[in-house]
Write a protein that holds these residues in place. Structure first.
Motif, PDB file in Angstrom:
ATOM      1  N   GLU A 193       3.185   5.929   2.831  1.00 19.25           N
ATOM      2  CA  GLU A 193       2.259   6.946   3.311  1.00 19.25           C
ATOM      3  C   GLU A 193       1.001   6.308   3.899  1.00 19.25           C
ATOM      4  OE1 GLU A 193       1.390  10.153   0.717  1.00 19.25           O
ATOM      5  OE2 GLU A 193       3.476  10.815   0.580  1.00 19.25           O
ATOM      6  N   GLU A 194       0.511   5.245   3.257  1.00 16.24           N
ATOM      7  CA  GLU A 194      -0.647   4.537   3.822  1.00 16.24           C
ATOM      8  C   GLU A 194      -0.272   3.871   5.138  1.00 16.24           C
ATOM      9  OE1 GLU A 194      -4.601   3.660   3.944  1.00 16.24           O
ATOM     10  OE2 GLU A 194      -3.569   4.840   2.421  1.00 16.24           O
ATOM     11  N   CYS A 250       0.806  -1.233   0.000  1.00 15.87           N
ATOM     12  CA  CYS A 250       0.000   0.000   0.000  1.00 15.87           C
ATOM     13  C   CYS A 250       0.833   1.275   0.000  1.00 15.87           C
ATOM     14  CB  CYS A 250      -0.926   0.012   1.221  1.00 15.87           C
ATOM     15  SG  CYS A 250      -1.966  -1.461   1.390  1.00 15.87           S
ATOM     16  N   TYR A 302      -9.887   1.682  10.600  1.00 19.55           N
ATOM     17  CA  TYR A 302      -8.715   0.927  11.044  1.00 19.55           C
ATOM     18  C   TYR A 302      -8.705   0.724  12.561  1.00 19.55           C
ATOM     19  CZ  TYR A 302      -6.641   2.121   6.453  1.00 19.55           C
ATOM     20  OH  TYR A 302      -6.390   2.270   5.117  1.00 19.55           O
ATOM     21  N   GLY A 340      -7.240  -4.514   2.363  1.00 17.89           N
ATOM     22  CA  GLY A 340      -6.375  -3.372   2.586  1.00 17.89           C
ATOM     23  C   GLY A 340      -5.646  -3.508   3.921  1.00 17.89           C
ATOM     24  N   ILE A 370      -0.518   6.503   7.794  1.00 16.59           N
ATOM     25  CA  ILE A 370      -1.886   6.709   8.274  1.00 16.59           C
ATOM     26  C   ILE A 370      -2.298   5.585   9.214  1.00 16.59           C
ATOM     27  CG2 ILE A 370      -4.311   6.846   7.560  1.00 16.59           C
ATOM     28  CD1 ILE A 370      -3.294   8.109   4.931  1.00 16.59           C
ATOM     29  N   TYR A 371      -2.020   4.358   8.809  1.00 12.41           N
ATOM     30  CA  TYR A 371      -2.335   3.176   9.614  1.00 12.41           C
ATOM     31  C   TYR A 371      -1.637   3.252  10.973  1.00 12.41           C
ATOM     32  CZ  TYR A 371      -2.541  -1.870  10.773  1.00 12.41           C
ATOM     33  OH  TYR A 371      -2.729  -3.087  11.378  1.00 12.41           O
ATOM     34  N   HIS A 428     -10.162   7.658   8.359  1.00 14.36           N
ATOM     35  CA  HIS A 428      -9.705   6.259   8.310  1.00 14.36           C
ATOM     36  C   HIS A 428     -10.008   5.549   9.624  1.00 14.36           C
ATOM     37  CE1 HIS A 428      -7.495   6.691   4.481  1.00 14.36           C
ATOM     38  NE2 HIS A 428      -7.258   7.918   4.901  1.00 14.36           N
TER      39      HIS A 428
END
Length: 419
Positions: A240-241, A237, A326, A379, A244-245, A323
């Motif tokens: 950068e993803e 992913c 998550y 994801g 966020i995670y 988001h």
């Protein structure tokens, strides 16, 4: 009466210090979002460095803290534990270098991870001295050390990053701040209290390392559940993803850290209960903790569903709060990791590392096999699902093993040196 009051005060210092230190580390993951101004590369880099080095920190610590504090017959000396830690820290750093070169996709990632690993090495060195303090019931010194380390780390992180905007320079100053506390407080206080003699290598060190060999494999695999998942998220992913995670995940870390603070002081008592042959009390520990786990799981899920989006928006920004899907799976990850940590500590206290190794190997393989297909399907949440499945399986196996080992109490198993 005075002794009990001093003991309670000492444990309170430890609790406050641990919670404060955990808060400071968590606050770093919050502040980096604001300081990087919607550039999630530094956020992802911090999350990756924390996750990767966490696995190798388990090699440096060699799973020895629970073994050390439950060494109620003093089979090994303080000097033995300290010397063994020097060896394991060197091995851990070399292993981290090799892993980073293989896995990382840019030189800057490698540099950041290896500098951050220096801080982990200092933490592992501090850990063995704190084990000596714990066996002398000087939790107050441990707590004060955590307060100093947390304050200096947070100050270094904020000031240096704002001045340089470079993660690797920031990590250098964080590691330096930890080293200063270790050199001028932890070591000095421990030597004054425990009278540490000359630390040197002898044949006993090899015996000690062999005794804990199963533990280091266990802790490495257990701490690598999240590492395997996050490396896969980065590769599939993007960093950068992953940033966020990791940002959504950061508040949940307090669950695991707080749990470890609560149960750690009771590990020596659990060991004595087992080897004293008190079956009822030992089973009572398992029942009480299991009930607490169920109740805490319900409360955390309700809180996450009702306050999750609002909390993320309050802590970070609407972009991160978007988001919030998550959050609940990540709460599950850290919650079950905390539960596993406690039951594993019980098995370590009664010297059953072979059983630990079997259990964690099964769960690690499962997580390794299913995390990529689940990430492809769901994801980043797929990584959380993979970790939760592995953690729950591991927890169930550990509980079954503990209940089975209760029979050893009736048979008069007193061999505390057996691992």
């Amino acid at each position: 009466m005075e002794s009990n009051a001093l003991m309670k005060k000492s444990i309170m210092w430890n609790t406050v210090g641990n919670v404060y230190f955990s808060f400071c580390q968590w606050l770093m993951t919050v502040l980096i979002v604001y300081m990087s101004k919607d550039n999630y590369w530094p956020v992802g880099m911090l999350g990756l460095a924390m996750s990767v080095t966490n696995s190798f920190a388990s090699i440096a610590s060699f799973g020895m803290r629970s073994f050390q504090i439950s060494d109620i017959t003093k089979v090994y000396s303080n000097e033995d534990y300290i010397m063994s830690r020097r060896i394991t820290c060197a091995v851990a750093y070399i292993a981290c270098v090799v892993y980073s070169v293989i896995v990382c996709t840019s030189p800057m990632e490698i540099i950041c991870i290896l500098i951050y690993m220096c801080m982990r090495i200092v933490e592992s060195a501090e850990d063995v001295y704190q084990g000596v303090l714990q066996t002398n019931w000087r939790f107050d010194i441990i707590g004060k050390s955590y307060i100093m380390r947390g304050t200096l780390q947070l100050a270094s992180f904020v000031v240096v990053f704002l001045l340089t905007r470079e993660m690797y320079i920031t990590f250098i100053f964080i590691a330096l701040s930890d080293w200063l506390v270790f050199q001028f407080y932890d070591k000095k206080q421990t030597r004054n209290i425990a009278g540490i003699g000359k630390v040197k290598y002898d044949a006993r060190i090899i015996k000690l390392l062999k005794s804990c060999a199963g533990l280091v494999v266990y802790y490495f695999m257990a701490s690598s559940f999240a590492t395997v998942v996050r490396v896969s998220i980065k590769q599939k992913c993007g960093i950068e993803e992953l940033g966020i995670y990791s940002t959504v995940a950061s508040p949940t870390v307090i669950i695991q850290l707080t749990a470890s603070v609560i149960y750690s002081p009771f590990i020596p008592g659990i060991a004595r209960t087992f080897f004293d042959g008190n079956k009822e009390k030992f089973i009572g520990y398992i029942k009480k903790i299991s009930l607490i786990i169920v109740a805490a799981f319900v409360v955390l899920n309700i809180g996450g569903y009702l306050l999750g989006h609002w909390g993320l928006e309050l802590l970070y920004n609407p972009s991160i709060a978007a988001h919030d899907e998550y959050l609940i799976p990540l709460i599950w990850c850290t919650f079950f990791a905390a539960a596993v940590w406690f039951f594993a500590g019980m098995l370590i206290a009664i010297r059953k590392s072979v059983q630990l190794l079997i259990a964690v190997t099964i769960s690690f393989i499962l997580n390794f096999v299913i995390n990529r297909p689940l990430i492809s399907a769901f994801g980043p949440n797929g990584g959380s699902y993979s970790q939760v499945i592995a953690e729950v399986l591991l927890m169930i196996i550990l509980i079954v093993m503990l209940l089975f080992d209760v029979h050893n109490i009736e048979k008069g198993d007193r061999n505390v040196q057996e691992v």
